[in-house]
Design a protein around this motif. Structure first.
Motif, PDB file in Angstrom:
ATOM      1  N   LYS A   1     -41.680 -39.402 -20.427  1.00  0.00           N
ATOM      2  CA  LYS A   1     -42.297 -39.940 -19.096  1.00  0.00           C
ATOM      3  C   LYS A   1     -43.850 -39.393 -18.631  1.00  0.00           C
ATOM      4  O   LYS A   1     -44.709 -40.671 -17.837  1.00  0.00           O
ATOM      5  CB  LYS A   1     -41.729 -38.646 -17.961  1.00  0.00           C
ATOM      6  N   HIS A   2     -44.416 -39.076 -19.667  1.00  0.00           N
ATOM      7  CA  HIS A   2     -45.475 -38.910 -20.113  1.00  0.00           C
ATOM      8  C   HIS A   2     -46.219 -40.664 -20.619  1.00  0.00           C
ATOM      9  O   HIS A   2     -47.848 -40.611 -20.186  1.00  0.00           O
ATOM     10  CB  HIS A   2     -46.153 -37.532 -21.155  1.00  0.00           C
ATOM     11  N   LEU A   3     -45.485 -40.570 -21.624  1.00  0.00           N
ATOM     12  CA  LEU A   3     -46.396 -42.224 -21.494  1.00  0.00           C
ATOM     13  C   LEU A   3     -46.155 -43.168 -20.469  1.00  0.00           C
ATOM     14  O   LEU A   3     -46.920 -43.905 -20.619  1.00  0.00           O
ATOM     15  CB  LEU A   3     -45.158 -42.163 -23.139  1.00  0.00           C
ATOM     16  N   GLN A   4     -44.873 -43.120 -19.613  1.00  0.00           N
ATOM     17  CA  GLN A   4     -45.374 -43.937 -18.398  1.00  0.00           C
ATOM     18  C   GLN A   4     -45.974 -43.009 -17.364  1.00  0.00           C
ATOM     19  O   GLN A   4     -45.910 -44.035 -16.398  1.00  0.00           O
ATOM     20  CB  GLN A   4     -43.412 -43.828 -18.070  1.00  0.00           C
ATOM     21  N   SER A   5     -46.991 -42.605 -17.375  1.00  0.00           N
ATOM     22  CA  SER A   5     -47.572 -41.841 -16.599  1.00  0.00           C
ATOM     23  C   SER A   5     -47.547 -41.130 -15.479  1.00  0.00           C
ATOM     24  O   SER A   5     -47.594 -40.876 -13.819  1.00  0.00           O
ATOM     25  CB  SER A   5     -48.230 -42.824 -16.677  1.00  0.00           C
ATOM     26  N   CYS A   6     -45.545 -40.806 -15.759  1.00  0.00           N
ATOM     27  CA  CYS A   6     -44.974 -39.780 -14.373  1.00  0.00           C
ATOM     28  C   CYS A   6     -45.006 -38.831 -14.727  1.00  0.00           C
ATOM     29  O   CYS A   6     -44.668 -37.830 -15.671  1.00  0.00           O
ATOM     30  CB  CYS A   6     -43.521 -40.527 -14.879  1.00  0.00           C
ATOM     31  N   HIS A   7     -46.291 -38.122 -14.432  1.00  0.00           N
ATOM     32  CA  HIS A   7     -46.563 -36.610 -14.760  1.00  0.00           C
ATOM     33  C   HIS A   7     -45.598 -35.251 -14.759  1.00  0.00           C
ATOM     34  O   HIS A   7     -45.726 -34.847 -15.663  1.00  0.00           O
ATOM     35  CB  HIS A   7     -48.039 -36.466 -14.469  1.00  0.00           C
ATOM     36  N   LEU A   8     -45.268 -35.645 -13.022  1.00  0.00           N
ATOM     37  CA  LEU A   8     -44.622 -34.245 -12.643  1.00  0.00           C
ATOM     38  C   LEU A   8     -43.674 -34.611 -12.675  1.00  0.00           C
ATOM     39  O   LEU A   8     -42.869 -33.182 -13.381  1.00  0.00           O
ATOM     40  CB  LEU A   8     -44.546 -34.875 -11.416  1.00  0.00           C
ATOM     41  N   GLN A   9     -42.303 -35.973 -13.286  1.00  0.00           N
ATOM     42  CA  GLN A   9     -41.024 -35.423 -14.132  1.00  0.00           C
ATOM     43  C   GLN A   9     -41.574 -34.842 -15.558  1.00  0.00           C
ATOM     44  O   GLN A   9     -40.806 -34.619 -15.573  1.00  0.00           O
ATOM     45  CB  GLN A   9     -40.861 -36.496 -14.104  1.00  0.00           C
ATOM     46  N   GLY A  10     -42.405 -35.013 -16.481  1.00  0.00           N
ATOM     47  CA  GLY A  10     -42.201 -34.914 -17.597  1.00  0.00           C
ATOM     48  C   GLY A  10     -42.472 -33.950 -17.668  1.00  0.00           C
ATOM     49  O   GLY A  10     -42.226 -32.770 -18.528  1.00  0.00           O
ATOM     50  N   ALA A  11     -43.851 -32.817 -16.549  1.00  0.00           N
ATOM     51  CA  ALA A  11     -43.295 -31.292 -16.873  1.00  0.00           C
ATOM     52  C   ALA A  11     -42.509 -30.554 -16.165  1.00  0.00           C
ATOM     53  O   ALA A  11     -42.181 -29.660 -17.067  1.00  0.00           O
ATOM     54  CB  ALA A  11     -45.444 -31.151 -15.430  1.00  0.00           C
ATOM     55  N   LEU A  12     -41.922 -31.486 -14.954  1.00  0.00           N
ATOM     56  CA  LEU A  12     -40.411 -30.732 -14.693  1.00  0.00           C
ATOM     57  C   LEU A  12     -39.644 -30.698 -16.345  1.00  0.00           C
ATOM     58  O   LEU A  12     -38.645 -29.470 -16.148  1.00  0.00           O
ATOM     59  CB  LEU A  12     -39.729 -31.237 -13.866  1.00  0.00           C
ATOM     60  N   LEU A  13     -39.346 -31.661 -16.462  1.00  0.00           N
ATOM     61  CA  LEU A  13     -38.679 -31.621 -18.090  1.00  0.00           C
ATOM     62  C   LEU A  13     -38.947 -30.714 -19.199  1.00  0.00           C
ATOM     63  O   LEU A  13     -37.797 -30.138 -19.398  1.00  0.00           O
ATOM     64  CB  LEU A  13     -38.440 -33.123 -17.983  1.00  0.00           C
ATOM     65  N   PHE A  14     -39.885 -30.771 -19.428  1.00  0.00           N
ATOM     66  CA  PHE A  14     -40.423 -29.602 -19.964  1.00  0.00           C
ATOM     67  C   PHE A  14     -40.167 -28.473 -19.794  1.00  0.00           C
ATOM     68  O   PHE A  14     -39.189 -27.819 -20.977  1.00  0.00           O
ATOM     69  CB  PHE A  14     -41.770 -30.130 -20.396  1.00  0.00           C
ATOM     70  N   THR A  15     -40.675 -27.789 -18.320  1.00  0.00           N
ATOM     71  CA  THR A  15     -40.241 -26.568 -17.581  1.00  0.00           C
ATOM     72  C   THR A  15     -39.104 -26.394 -18.128  1.00  0.00           C
ATOM     73  O   THR A  15     -38.488 -25.012 -18.489  1.00  0.00           O
ATOM     74  CB  THR A  15     -40.838 -26.566 -16.302  1.00  0.00           C
ATOM     75  N   VAL A  16     -37.988 -27.257 -17.879  1.00  0.00           N
ATOM     76  CA  VAL A  16     -36.686 -26.527 -18.018  1.00  0.00           C
ATOM     77  C   VAL A  16     -36.654 -26.720 -19.516  1.00  0.00           C
ATOM     78  O   VAL A  16     -35.111 -25.527 -19.273  1.00  0.00           O
ATOM     79  CB  VAL A  16     -35.702 -27.725 -17.316  1.00  0.00           C
TER      80      VAL A  16
END
Length: 519
Positions: free
Chosen positions: A176-191
């Protein structure tokens, strides 16, 4: 659409083949981690939430974050249809055939998260050239390196854990971060952090990257910070995502007044600097240096053997110990060393952000820095660097060489996890297949030699170490007097390779910075 479907026609058979292959090992050896997770199934199913982090009838108490406990609770709802006895807390070391079948299949099934994440990572890989030969496609090579990863296979499907499920969240977050979808990447990592707290190793990379690349909306051409571009709204949105997940996870235990108890289980600092089997990091080298200096001191009559601490750190036990000659290491020292080791990487993506690849490189350095200098590091944590490095390895020649060094050394360091004679041939064959594919595919992909002669010599030395540790020592009289010797030799030799890979990865970061300045 038809052309796109044809391009990925190989992925489903590859993933299905991996899953079916895993099923062949349902009845193979499993470690005490099998009982650990069975006990957690029983705790979460049979006891109220208020007792989850207090139950201690078994030595394998619940010590993962709350979301993983709920994950175990979800699995237990299915497990009751296989064998209800496995969900009885008092049935310690229960291991019926139905229990084995369920737990093995649960790992294979939850690996679907990992398979989906691999698919997303493959989509992020830059296909630098269209080629009819599938073996020279970066996406195909990456899929094999991840799906058939030797270390992940033996740790999850023989030794027994749920790392594939967890690494699926990590790789999906990276994608998600490679695709610049920062919020989705942050949510997944927090989970992910609330599933297993070992991923705190790479949390600094996420924190710095998200603050710099998401909360600052503009950059100067040289990459320097423009404070006027800071967006408080974005910081508030990002903070609300992180806070919401942690509140849902830990909130019930805060309400019950059990947060201190949960944190005590998650961070048991009384376990000592090193695990029973030393992870191949700087502290393994520090320990062996202490032993050598102590031996020399006694031989030269500079030290009295009776005054030295007992050799508990080579007893294969999880406990605190004191060094004999060198200063003993405290948790605070390891924390400072870890922070210093990752500081240059974090500073790099703060001052000169280079998109998703820069973030991924910082994540790798955080993972390796924490592995090298952390407190009570487990040998399995090396996978936290090997798996994400696969993405860079298929795109960059320098990273491919580092991957070959780190994966070969790191994977071999996992050999002692499977110590029964029945698994010797299995682990040797599986590692040889993965290593041969890695060397062949990456060399063909980059059309160049990836290692220097000295690096090749070091890796060939693993063959010598293997023969000594798996054949010579077990058949010698040393086996009874020095049972920890094979672990010590493996750990110390592999520490050299992991340390060298860490330095090479930092070297590639610095070289990329120089190239950026020249441009």
């Amino acid at each position: 659409m038809a052309a796109a479907a044809g391009t990925w026609s190989w992925f489903v058979p590859l993933a299905a083949g991996v899953s079916l292959f895993k099923c062949l090992f349902i009845n193979s050896y499993h470690s005490t981690d099998f009982e650990v997770h069975r006990n957690w199934l029983a705790i979460t199913h049979s006891l109220p939430v208020s007792r989850w982090y207090h139950e201690n009838r078994s030595e394998w108490t619940l010590d993962y974050p709350p979301l993983f406990a709920w994950f175990q609770f979800s699995l237990s709802q299915v497990a009751q249809h296989f064998d209800r006895n496995l969900l009885q807390v008092q049935n310690l070391n229960y291991c019926s055939r139905s229990t084995v079948l369920f737990q093995r299949l649960s790992v294979v099934f939850t690996d679907l998260v990992f398979i989906y994440a691999v698919r997303q990572c493959c989509r992020c890989v830059e296909e630098q050239r269209s080629c009819r030969d599938i073996w020279t496609r970066p996406s195909f090579v990456l899929a094999v390196l991840l799906l058939w990863n030797f270390g992940l296979f033996i740790v999850d499907h023989i030794h027994f854990q749920y790392n594939g499920f967890l690494f699926g969240f990590l790789l999906l977050s990276v994608a998600k971060h490679l695709q610049s979808c920062h919020l989705q990447g942050a949510l997944l990592f927090t989970v992910l952090l609330n599933l297993k707290h070992i991923f705190l190793y790479v949390a600094p990379a996420y924190g710095v990257y998200l603050l710099r690349s998401y909360c600052f909306t503009q950059d100067n051409t040289d990459g320097s910070i423009r404070w006027r571009s800071f967006s408080p709204v974005r910081l508030l949105v990002l903070g609300s995502i992180v806070t919401s997940v942690f509140t849902l996870s830990f909130g019930p235990f805060v309400v019950m007044g059990q947060l201190p108890q949960v944190l005590t289980r998650l961070f048991p600092f009384k376990r000592g600097l090193c695990h029973a089997y030393w992870a191949p990091n700087i502290w393994a080298l520090y320990n062996i240096l202490d032993k050598v200096l102590a031996h020399l001191g006694v031989s030269l009559q500079l030290l009295q053997e009776a005054e030295l601490p007992a050799a508990s750190m080579t007893g294969g036990l999880v406990q605190e110990f004191q060094h004999s000659v060198l200063p003993s290491i405290s948790p605070s020292v390891t924390l400072v060393c870890t922070l210093l080791s990752i500081l240059p990487a974090a500073a790099s993506i703060w001052w000169r952000p280079r998109g998703g690849r820069g973030f991924l490189r910082c994540l790798l350095l955080c993972a390796l820095g924490s592995f090298m200098f952390g407190w009570h590091v487990h040998e399995k944590a090396i996978l936290l660097a090997i798996l994400p490095l696969s993405i860079l390895a298929v795109e960059n020649r320098e990273d491919a060489g580092i991957f070959l060094l780190l994966s070969t050394t790191g994977h071999y360091s996992l050999f002692p996890l499977l110590f029964t004679p029945a698994e010797l041939l299995i682990k040797v064959c599986l590692m040889l297949m993965f290593t041969i594919f890695s060397f062949t595919a990456l060399r063909k992909l980059h059309s160049a030699s990836l290692l220097c002669p000295l690096e090749v010599v070091y890796l060939l030395g693993l063959l010598v170490v293997g023969v000594v540790c798996e054949v010579v020592i077990p058949l010698s009289p040393w086996k009874q007097r020095l049972p920890f010797l094979p672990l010590l030799v493996t750990s110390v030799y592999c520490s050299l390779g992991v340390s060298y890979s860490f330095l090479r990865l930092y070297g590639s970061l610095l070289s990329s910075q120089r190239k950026h300045k020249q441009l």
